[in-house]
Design a protein around this motif. Structure first.
Motif, PDB file in Angstrom:
ATOM      1  N   CYS A   1      -5.061   2.784   3.782  1.00 33.25           N
ATOM      2  CA  CYS A   1      -3.837   2.293   4.426  1.00 33.25           C
ATOM      3  C   CYS A   1      -3.870   2.579   5.922  1.00 33.25           C
ATOM      4  O   CYS A   1      -3.518   1.731   6.737  1.00 33.25           O
TER       5      CYS A   1
ATOM      6  N   GLY B   1       0.840  -1.188   0.000  1.00 34.48           N
ATOM      7  CA  GLY B   1       0.000   0.000   0.000  1.00 34.48           C
ATOM      8  C   GLY B   1       0.881   1.246   0.000  1.00 34.48           C
ATOM      9  O   GLY B   1       2.088   1.161   0.216  1.00 34.48           O
ATOM     10  N   CYS B   2       0.239   2.429  -0.228  1.00 33.12           N
ATOM     11  CA  CYS B   2       1.019   3.675  -0.296  1.00 33.12           C
ATOM     12  C   CYS B   2       1.463   4.134   1.084  1.00 33.12           C
ATOM     13  O   CYS B   2       2.407   4.901   1.215  1.00 33.12           O
ATOM     14  N   GLY B   3       0.732   3.681   2.133  1.00 33.01           N
ATOM     15  CA  GLY B   3       1.105   4.051   3.493  1.00 33.01           C
ATOM     16  C   GLY B   3       0.656   5.436   3.919  1.00 33.01           C
ATOM     17  O   GLY B   3       0.963   5.862   5.029  1.00 33.01           O
ATOM     18  N   ARG B   4      -0.101   6.158   3.058  1.00 28.40           N
ATOM     19  CA  ARG B   4      -0.503   7.519   3.450  1.00 28.40           C
ATOM     20  C   ARG B   4      -1.949   7.827   3.082  1.00 28.40           C
ATOM     21  O   ARG B   4      -2.392   8.964   3.241  1.00 28.40           O
ATOM     22  N   CYS B   5      -2.729   6.856   2.596  1.00 29.12           N
ATOM     23  CA  CYS B   5      -4.129   7.141   2.243  1.00 29.12           C
ATOM     24  C   CYS B   5      -5.051   6.620   3.356  1.00 29.12           C
ATOM     25  O   CYS B   5      -4.616   5.922   4.273  1.00 29.12           O
TER      26      CYS B   5
ATOM     27  N   CYS C   1      -6.157   0.157  -1.072  1.00 22.82           N
ATOM     28  CA  CYS C   1      -5.413   1.390  -1.392  1.00 22.82           C
ATOM     29  C   CYS C   1      -5.490   1.649  -2.904  1.00 22.82           C
ATOM     30  O   CYS C   1      -5.266   0.739  -3.695  1.00 22.82           O
TER      31      CYS C   1
HETATM   32 ZN   LIG Z   1      -2.705   3.705   0.460  1.00 18.69          ZN
END
Ligand SMILES: [Zn+2]
Length: 342
Positions: A98, A91-95, A106
């Motif tokens: 996530c 995953g992007c880790g910032r949405c 994500c």
């Molecule tokens: Zn994400």
């Protein structure tokens, strides 16, 4: 670096050896010298063509294990030479998804070997947050048999199937990657496991992994055996990835309020549901797509402690990736197929 990739989708003959530049890590990236990479049905589907664009020439392989070869300037969590796995679920880790811990939803969700370049090559790269240090509990080849199958099976049983101690669980295809992981995860959760398998070697594996009832589905109708074994009640959870060929009988196996969780369709994707049966029995049919990073970490912890084990059928060298694809297509494997690098 050496890679085996395809420049157009199609049959096994589109796989070609290529010489490609080694990727150059950015500040947050980690370059991994690949030592082993698991092969999955996903790789066959990607090679045959997906309904979206993928980078070409395309390198498959999402279960990547190796040693850190280089790190970007801002990477602090791993060092050169360390044994690591690249997480297959990125995953992007910032949405918002996530942050909720639902990384497969994500919008930028990425599986290496599908959306981006994978591990059927000598060097693979990932952002450092997708790099997982590995212990010596298992060999590189054994660790490479783990991530996709265990995270998927874990998510199917725990998140989607809501498994409880004492549940009856039917696992279709005992010797498949997801099947062999699901038997072990369900047993650890305190369930009774019934499983199907069509040949003696695969049945032996099912017993070894702790299955309580192993059904030879070439000799017996599995739905009838399930009914007998559960005194007519049926099972709480069916773990399914076979599709068309077993769909109707899999539904028949469900107890009132039971859940059928599916993550694949290796014998075909089109199935029928009788809605009367569906609502009268209060059953649920749930689709599962991989799992979250926290589910992967949970499964890895139990593997690390040897409460579960990777199941490797055999390895192939990278030069025989075509043969490996054929072997998986022919369903010859008892456990996982892993591409091993010298
Ligand atoms: Zn994400």
């Amino acid at each position: 670096m050496k890679a085996v990739a395809f420049a157009r989708t199609g049959g096994i003959d589109v796989l070609e050896p290529l010489e490609l530049p080694v990727p150059e890590p950015g500040p947050g990236d980690v370059l991994v010298r690949v030592r082993a990479c698991g092969l999955n049905h996903l790789d066959l589907w990607v090679r045959q063509g997906l309904p979206f664009q993928i980078p070409m020439p395309h390198i498959g392989g999402c279960e990547i294990v190796g040693e850190v070869a280089r790190v970007g300037s801002s990477v602090k969590n791993v060092a050169v030479g360390q044994r690591v796995m690249i997480a297959p679920n990125q995953g992007c880790g910032r949405c918002a998804e996530c942050f909720r811990g639902n990384d497969p939803a994500c919008p930028e969700f990425c599986i290496p070997g599908e959306h981006s370049q994978g591990g059927f090559c000598e060097y693979a790269m990932a952002n450092s947050r997708h790099i997982i240090p590995l212990s010596d509990s298992w060999s590189m080849v054994e660790w490479a048999a783990v991530p996709l199958t265990f995270v998927t099976a874990w998510s199917m049983l725990h998140r989607h199937g809501r498994i409880q101690p004492g549940d009856d669980v039917l696992v279709q295809g005992a010797a498949s990657g997801v099947g062999s992981a699901a038997i072990q995860i369900a047993k650890l959760a305190g369930a009774r496991v019934l499983t199907t398998s069509g040949n003696p070697a695969k049945q032996k594996l099912a017993w070894d992994l702790g299955a309580d009832v192993v059904i030879d589905n070439t000799q017996q109708n599995f739905a009838e055996v399930v009914k007998q074994e559960t005194y007519g009640r049926g099972v709480d959870i069916v773990i399914e990835h076979v599709g068309q060929a077993v769909w109707k009988d899999s539904l028949k196996c469900l107890a009132h309020g039971g859940r059928l969780v599916t993550c694949g369709a290796t014998t075909g994707p089109k199935v029928e549901i009788d809605l009367r049966f569906f609502f009268i029995r209060g059953i649920e049919v749930i689709g599962a797509f991989m799992g979250t990073r926290s589910e992967l970490d949970q499964a890895l912890k139990l593997l690390d402690r040897k409460l579960m084990r990777p199941v490797v059928d055999r390895t192939f060298p990278l030069s025989q990736l075509r043969e490996a694809h054929q072997y998986l297509e022919d369903r010859k494997q008892v456990g996982k197929i892993v591409i091993e690098f010298p």
